[in-house]
Design a protein around this motif. Structure first.
Motif, mmCIF file in Angstrom:
data_model
loop_
_atom_site.group_PDB
_atom_site.id
_atom_site.type_symbol
_atom_site.label_atom_id
_atom_site.label_comp_id
_atom_site.label_asym_id
_atom_site.label_seq_id
_atom_site.Cartn_x
_atom_site.Cartn_y
_atom_site.Cartn_z
ATOM 1 N N UNK A 81 0.812 -1.207 0.000
ATOM 2 C CA UNK A 81 0.000 0.000 0.000
ATOM 3 C C UNK A 81 0.847 1.259 0.000
ATOM 4 N N UNK A 82 0.294 2.307 -0.575
ATOM 5 C CA UNK A 82 0.914 3.644 -0.519
ATOM 6 C C UNK A 82 2.347 3.630 -1.052
ATOM 7 N N UNK A 83 2.564 2.935 -2.181
ATOM 8 C CA UNK A 83 3.917 2.815 -2.717
ATOM 9 C C UNK A 83 4.200 3.800 -3.843
ATOM 10 N N UNK A 84 3.277 4.718 -4.089
ATOM 11 C CA UNK A 84 3.500 5.851 -4.981
ATOM 12 C C UNK A 84 3.198 7.110 -4.169
ATOM 13 N N UNK A 85 4.116 8.054 -4.161
ATOM 14 C CA UNK A 85 3.932 9.249 -3.333
ATOM 15 C C UNK A 85 2.687 10.027 -3.727
ATOM 16 N N UNK A 86 2.369 10.095 -5.034
ATOM 17 C CA UNK A 86 1.193 10.857 -5.459
ATOM 18 C C UNK A 86 -0.097 10.209 -4.969
ATOM 19 N N UNK A 87 -0.120 8.876 -4.913
ATOM 20 C CA UNK A 87 -1.307 8.194 -4.403
ATOM 21 C C UNK A 87 -1.443 8.408 -2.896
ATOM 22 N N UNK A 88 -0.335 8.365 -2.174
ATOM 23 C CA UNK A 88 -0.389 8.614 -0.735
ATOM 24 C C UNK A 88 -0.962 10.013 -0.465
ATOM 25 N N UNK A 89 -0.481 10.991 -1.229
ATOM 26 C CA UNK A 89 -0.947 12.365 -1.028
ATOM 27 C C UNK A 89 -2.437 12.497 -1.309
ATOM 28 N N UNK A 90 -2.933 11.860 -2.396
ATOM 29 C CA UNK A 90 -4.340 12.043 -2.759
ATOM 30 C C UNK A 90 -5.275 11.429 -1.728
ATOM 31 N N UNK A 91 -4.798 10.426 -0.991
ATOM 32 C CA UNK A 91 -5.638 9.799 0.029
ATOM 33 C C UNK A 91 -5.411 10.405 1.415
ATOM 34 N N UNK A 92 -4.564 11.426 1.485
ATOM 35 C CA UNK A 92 -4.309 12.091 2.752
ATOM 36 C C UNK A 92 -3.362 11.354 3.657
ATOM 37 N N UNK A 93 -2.604 10.389 3.108
ATOM 38 C CA UNK A 93 -1.674 9.601 3.907
ATOM 39 C C UNK A 93 -0.242 10.093 3.710
ATOM 40 N N UNK A 94 0.589 9.833 4.696
ATOM 41 C CA UNK A 94 2.007 10.147 4.606
ATOM 42 C C UNK A 94 2.739 8.970 3.982
ATOM 43 N N UNK A 95 3.605 9.214 2.990
ATOM 44 C CA UNK A 95 4.380 8.089 2.443
ATOM 45 C C UNK A 95 5.083 7.336 3.568
ATOM 46 N N UNK A 96 4.961 6.031 3.620
ATOM 47 C CA UNK A 96 5.421 5.261 4.782
ATOM 48 C C UNK A 96 6.934 5.080 4.822
ATOM 49 N N UNK A 97 7.513 4.967 6.031
ATOM 50 C CA UNK A 97 8.952 4.735 6.149
ATOM 51 C C UNK A 97 9.349 3.317 5.770
ATOM 52 N N UNK A 98 8.419 2.367 5.865
ATOM 53 C CA UNK A 98 8.621 0.991 5.427
ATOM 54 C C UNK A 98 7.390 0.580 4.627
#
Length: 285
Positions: free
Chosen positions: A79-96
């Motif tokens: 999950x959340x392995x593209x920074x643009x997708x993380x941003x659009x869902x309001x999530x922070x790109x994960x450290x792992x």
């Protein structure tokens, strides 16, 4: 090579694509399963094709395609392995890497119907590059990870966002519903793909482009993902790792947009073909 499986669900036969033509390889005598990959099946299949060159039976164009690998032991998703997708869902790109799993009962062919689950109101789409494991991997190093890859395939990581995000617990509840893992049309061995870190992936709904990204934007690259996951579990031949989705999912729109019966979802990745799913409402069997 490009490997396909065709026929009715549960009764698929093995095939290959050669110069855009589908051919039956039932005479090879094996399905594309864990045993096939464990026993150097790709090399043995290549030798079979060479020995039977010009003598393979073509497959009719109208045949249903099943998923290109027999049901794997597990479907692992990032999950959340593209920074643009993380941003659009309001999530922070994960450290792992964020890991979740899809049930193997979600696993279907590339053009099978996509069934909205009972009581669902937020069924969403996600085009993803899937990696198929070719050999047993436990505590594998990042440097050795590429040797564990059998090939790549197209995957729609269908997601029910209410089940995933609003029903407490893990994401798995919104990821493993029946028909939520259409894979294919084929498995392409690594030599069929150019730069796996520079593939365009796209998805449209009713002809409107929703996702148009590139694997160049993966946060965690494929060798790292294989090594990372192998620290927590043994990866078996035939296992699938789905590597994440770029921006453009329904959840990220303002307001959010979700699938409804009658919608047509089409998606593709450079070198891995395209698939098409018609969305239908749940109906009791």
């Amino acid at each position: 090579m490009k490997l396909i499986r065709y026929g009715q669900p549960g009764h698929e036969k093995p095939g290959v694509i050669i110069q855009d033509q589908m051919f039956d390889v039932s005479a090879f005598g094996e399905d594309y399963n864990e045993t096939f990959f464990t026993t150097n099946g790709l090399q043995r299949l290549a030798e079979f094709l060479q020995a039977h060159e010009g003598r393979l039976a073509p497959i009719a164009a109208g045949e249903r395609l099943g998923p290109p690998v027999a049901r794997p032991s597990k479907i692992l998703c990032i999950g959340l392995n593209y920074a643009d997708h993380a941003r659009e869902t309001g999530a922070t790109p994960p450290p792992e890497p964020v890991l979740f799993m899809k049930s193997t009962t979600a696993y279907v062919g590339p053009n099978d119907d996509l069934i909205i689950p009972k009581n669902s109101t937020k069924t969403d789409w996600e085009v993803e590059l899937a990696v198929v494991i070719g050999k047993r991997a436990s505590y594998i190093s990042e440097a050795d990870a590429p040797a564990c890859i059998a090939g790549y395939a197209l995957h729609n990581d269908v997601s029910e966002r209410e089940f995933q995000l609003e029903r407490s617990g893990t994401w798995d509840k919104g990821k493993g519903c029946d028909t939520f893992a259409p894979v294919g049309p084929f498995l392409a061995t690594p030599d069929e793909i150019g730069d796996v870190n520079n593939l365009r992936l796209w998805l449209s709904v009713n002809g409107q482009m929703m996702q148009d990204g590139t694997t160049a934007n993966l946060i965690f690259k494929i060798p790292f993902l294989i090594s990372y996951l192998s620290q927590f579990m043994t990866l078996l031949p035939g296992d699938i790792i789905s590597t994440g989705t770029p921006a453009g999912v329904g959840l990220g729109m303002k307001p959010p947009v979700y699938l409804k019966p009658g919608d047509i979802v089409e998606l593709g990745i450079d070198g891995l073909g395209a698939s098409r799913q018609e969305v239908k409402a749940y109906a009791p069997a």
